[in-house]
Structure formats: C-alpha cells, structure tokens
Write a protein that holds these residues in place. Structure first.
Motif, PDB file in Angstrom:
ATOM      1  N   VAL A 130       0.849  -1.198   0.000  1.00  0.00           N
ATOM      2  CA  VAL A 130       0.000   0.000   0.000  1.00  0.00           C
ATOM      3  C   VAL A 130       0.883   1.246   0.000  1.00  0.00           C
ATOM      4  CG1 VAL A 130      -1.867   1.221   1.177  1.00  0.00           C
ATOM      5  CG2 VAL A 130      -1.689  -1.269   1.382  1.00  0.00           C
ATOM      6  N   PRO A 131       0.903   2.012  -1.091  1.00  0.00           N
ATOM      7  CA  PRO A 131       1.711   3.239  -1.105  1.00  0.00           C
ATOM      8  C   PRO A 131       1.152   4.264  -0.129  1.00  0.00           C
ATOM      9  CG  PRO A 131       0.291   3.156  -3.029  1.00  0.00           C
ATOM     10  CD  PRO A 131       0.143   1.828  -2.336  1.00  0.00           C
ATOM     11  N   LEU A 132       2.036   5.060   0.431  1.00  0.00           N
ATOM     12  CA  LEU A 132       1.615   6.043   1.425  1.00  0.00           C
ATOM     13  C   LEU A 132       0.558   6.982   0.857  1.00  0.00           C
ATOM     14  CD1 LEU A 132       2.232   6.965   4.348  1.00  0.00           C
ATOM     15  CD2 LEU A 132       3.831   8.623   3.374  1.00  0.00           C
ATOM     16  N   GLU A 133       0.622   7.288  -0.433  1.00  0.00           N
ATOM     17  CA  GLU A 133      -0.344   8.217  -1.028  1.00  0.00           C
ATOM     18  C   GLU A 133      -1.767   7.665  -1.005  1.00  0.00           C
ATOM     19  OE1 GLU A 133      -0.164   8.862  -5.227  1.00  0.00           O
ATOM     20  OE2 GLU A 133       0.643   6.871  -5.632  1.00  0.00           O
ATOM     21  N   ALA A 134      -1.922   6.338  -0.776  1.00  0.00           N
ATOM     22  CA  ALA A 134      -3.254   5.735  -0.745  1.00  0.00           C
ATOM     23  C   ALA A 134      -3.837   5.710   0.667  1.00  0.00           C
ATOM     24  CB  ALA A 134      -3.202   4.312  -1.287  1.00  0.00           C
ATOM     25  N   VAL A 135      -3.046   6.100   1.672  1.00  0.00           N
ATOM     26  CA  VAL A 135      -3.460   5.980   3.072  1.00  0.00           C
ATOM     27  C   VAL A 135      -4.112   7.276   3.559  1.00  0.00           C
ATOM     28  CG1 VAL A 135      -2.683   5.537   5.435  1.00  0.00           C
ATOM     29  CG2 VAL A 135      -1.622   4.320   3.515  1.00  0.00           C
ATOM     30  N   ALA A 136      -5.292   7.151   4.145  1.00  0.00           N
ATOM     31  CA  ALA A 136      -5.979   8.313   4.717  1.00  0.00           C
ATOM     32  C   ALA A 136      -5.729   8.422   6.216  1.00  0.00           C
ATOM     33  CB  ALA A 136      -7.477   8.222   4.458  1.00  0.00           C
ATOM     34  N   GLY A 137      -5.455   7.306   6.872  1.00  0.00           N
ATOM     35  CA  GLY A 137      -5.219   7.326   8.316  1.00  0.00           C
ATOM     36  C   GLY A 137      -4.928   5.924   8.836  1.00  0.00           C
ATOM     37  N   VAL A 138      -4.541   5.851  10.096  1.00  0.00           N
ATOM     38  CA  VAL A 138      -4.243   4.577  10.732  1.00  0.00           C
ATOM     39  C   VAL A 138      -4.604   4.699  12.207  1.00  0.00           C
ATOM     40  CG1 VAL A 138      -1.843   5.244  11.203  1.00  0.00           C
ATOM     41  CG2 VAL A 138      -2.443   2.819  11.110  1.00  0.00           C
ATOM     42  N   SER A 139      -5.065   3.604  12.801  1.00  0.00           N
ATOM     43  CA  SER A 139      -5.454   3.653  14.215  1.00  0.00           C
ATOM     44  C   SER A 139      -5.240   2.301  14.870  1.00  0.00           C
ATOM     45  CB  SER A 139      -6.931   4.061  14.357  1.00  0.00           C
ATOM     46  OG  SER A 139      -7.767   3.102  13.731  1.00  0.00           O
ATOM     47  N   PHE A 140      -5.133   2.332  16.190  1.00  0.00           N
ATOM     48  CA  PHE A 140      -5.099   1.107  16.978  1.00  0.00           C
ATOM     49  C   PHE A 140      -6.280   1.145  17.930  1.00  0.00           C
ATOM     50  CE2 PHE A 140      -3.729  -1.169  20.898  1.00  0.00           C
ATOM     51  CZ  PHE A 140      -3.805  -2.452  20.363  1.00  0.00           C
ATOM     52  N   GLU A 141      -7.132   0.110  17.859  1.00  0.00           N
ATOM     53  CA  GLU A 141      -8.345   0.050  18.669  1.00  0.00           C
ATOM     54  C   GLU A 141      -8.140  -1.009  19.754  1.00  0.00           C
ATOM     55  OE1 GLU A 141     -11.022  -1.107  15.643  1.00  0.00           O
ATOM     56  OE2 GLU A 141     -10.831   0.766  14.506  1.00  0.00           O
TER      57      GLU A 141
END
Length: 293
Positions: free
Chosen positions: A38-49
């Motif tokens: 997954v290229p960084l340009e495709a990432v909107a956000g990241v989280s740990f639940e």
C-alpha cells in the motif's frame, strides 16, 4: 522501519509503503489477495483500537484507492478486511509505535485524506475466482465465467456455464448474505438489468453466507470493476506530480508551540521533496521536531 508480526499476519512500514502479508490462518479473502503493498499516497489514516484481548490495528485508505474496498462498499467483516490486523495483548506497544510512524509520515508528506479519482492499488491477481452458493465465478481479464453446481436452479443449469466478455458488462454488484437474507454477485449486461431474482439470473451467483469461501467472490467483483471502461480510463490516466515550492529553510519553532511544530514538519517535507535537504539532513531535522512534539 516499523514492523509488527502476529498470527493474523505481518505489517511493515518503510516510510513509503505499508506492506501487508496475511498469516497462515487468515480469512480466505486475505489469503487469495496475498501480499499487498500500500503506497503512502493511498493511506488516509491509521489507528489502533484496544480491547481486553489486545486490539486491532486498522489502516484507513482514501476513498476509491482500493478496488476490493470499492467493490465491498463497506460490507467486509473485520476478519475478511485486508487492512485490519488482530493484535495480541503483549504487542499493543508495537502497534501503537506502528501507528505513530505511519501518522508522522502522512503528516510530513502532507498526504490528504480526500477520495481519489483512480485506483492506487492493483487489485486481485488474474485470473481470479470466487465461490458462491450455487456456483463459482471466474475472470481472466477479458471474460467472466459462471459455472453452476448441483444447487443451482434448472433455469441456470439448463444452458450450461455462462460466459460473457467484459465489453458486454455495464456494472457489477456484490452483496454478502446478511442475517436471513441471501446475498449475490451480479453482473449487469449493457442491454439493461435482468429483472429475475438472482437465483434464476444467469448473470448472478447467489451467496447464502454458509461459508467463508463465498466472500472470495468479492475479489471477482473487484477485478471486473477496475477494468470496466470508465474505471479503466481513470486507472490509466497519468497522475499529475505534486507542485513543489522551493523556499528558504524556516527558523526552528519553539518547543511549546505545537502548531508551529506541525508547520515545521510540513516545510521540512517540502524542502526534502524539492532536493534542498538531503536524506540524512531531512531525517535528522525530522527527528528533532518529533522529539519536541
């Protein structure tokens, strides 16, 4: 480099790409997709639940970037979601570090969280196939084939397997079984939608929700979706490079001024992209700002 290894799979991040490798007992959808870069340009956000057993690491992609997510339209269960990773209790610290690294990169590279107008991921490898309650669907890039099993209605089996070229398809829709309601994988021909229910429609597979393998039919939908004429044109369109502004190196921001520190990170990213800062200078300056934050 950030890395987290779990029974569910392995995620690594090198600053530019999140690489996802499914574990040996991962959901069939994830197994069939295999390794995803997954290229960084495709990432909107990241989280740990977090939860009592550990938690879940979740990568949120920009709208329209992934053909599988587009085909699923928010209906994938967590187990089938390739961008969700179950985290054990003793690895929550590693998950949080992974989140921090990706978020810092998104901030520095100023990646927007807005939808995109083309797919940024390649989707399932061809040929691809997926199961259904009354048959199997496959796609080789040019032709869709539906092969019926003994559970299919006579209206389907009487004519033998169905095969139709991509040029005859106007759209595709995937809907998993929900509760007591059956789902379907349905292809709409250019002549217009078929009025018959999916169980009698030779352009559709019925999904009963009795097996995880039925979920793999979403991969067929994704592969077809990204190759339909409209989607293909968007996929082939060249992406305009980001505008670069060459500016003098900004002065250091006060440690207590959080907004100024964020601006500093953005400016450093621009200077690095423009070639004003070397990789080493950029890394050193970035770490100094992150320590202040």
């Amino acid at each position: 480099m950030a890395e987290i290894i779990q029974r569910d799979g392995t995620w690594t991040f090198d600053g530019d790409t999140v690489r996802i490798v499914p574990g040996g007992k991962a959901h069939p959808v994830r197994q069939e997709l295999g390794e995803i870069a997954v290229p960084l340009e495709a990432v909107a956000g990241v989280s740990f639940e977090p939860d009592r057993k550990g938690g879940r690491l979740r990568l949120r992609l920009r709208g329209g970037a992934c053909p599988v997510l587009r085909a699923a339209d928010g209906r994938l269960k967590d187990g089938a979601d390739p961008y969700a990773l179950s985290v054990e209790k003793d690895r929550t610290g590693v998950a949080e570090y992974f989140v921090d690294e990706v978020r810092n990169a998104l901030l520095i590279e100023q990646v927007p969280d807005t939808p995109v107008d083309r797919f940024l991921l390649p989707g399932p490898t061809l040929p691809v196939s997926g199961g259904g309650g009354d048959g199997t669907a496959s796609f080789d890039g040019e032709t869709v084939r539906l092969t019926w099993n003994w559970k299919a209605e006579e209206s389907k089996t009487a004519g033998g397997p169905s095969a139709f070229p991509l040029s005859r398809m106007a759209s595709v829709r995937w809907l998993p079984a929900i509760g007591l309601e059956n789902g379907y994988l349905r292809f709409e021909p250019v002549e217009g939608p078929v009025s018959a229910p999916p169980k009698y429609d030779t352009y559709a597979l019925v999904l009963w929700g009795m097996s995880k393998k039925e979920y793999t039919s979403v991969l067929v939908a994704a592969a077809v979706l990204m190759r339909l004429p409209g989607a293909r044109a968007a996929l082939d369109a060249p992406q305009a490079p980001p505008a670069l502004t060459k500016a003098a190196e900004p002065a250091a921001a006060p440690a207590g001024d959080h907004d100024a520190l964020l601006r500093r990170l953005r400016e450093l990213g621009e200077l690095h992209k423009a070639g004003v800062l070397t990789d080493e200078e950029f890394s050193t300056a970035k770490q100094a700002v992150l320590r202040s934050m």
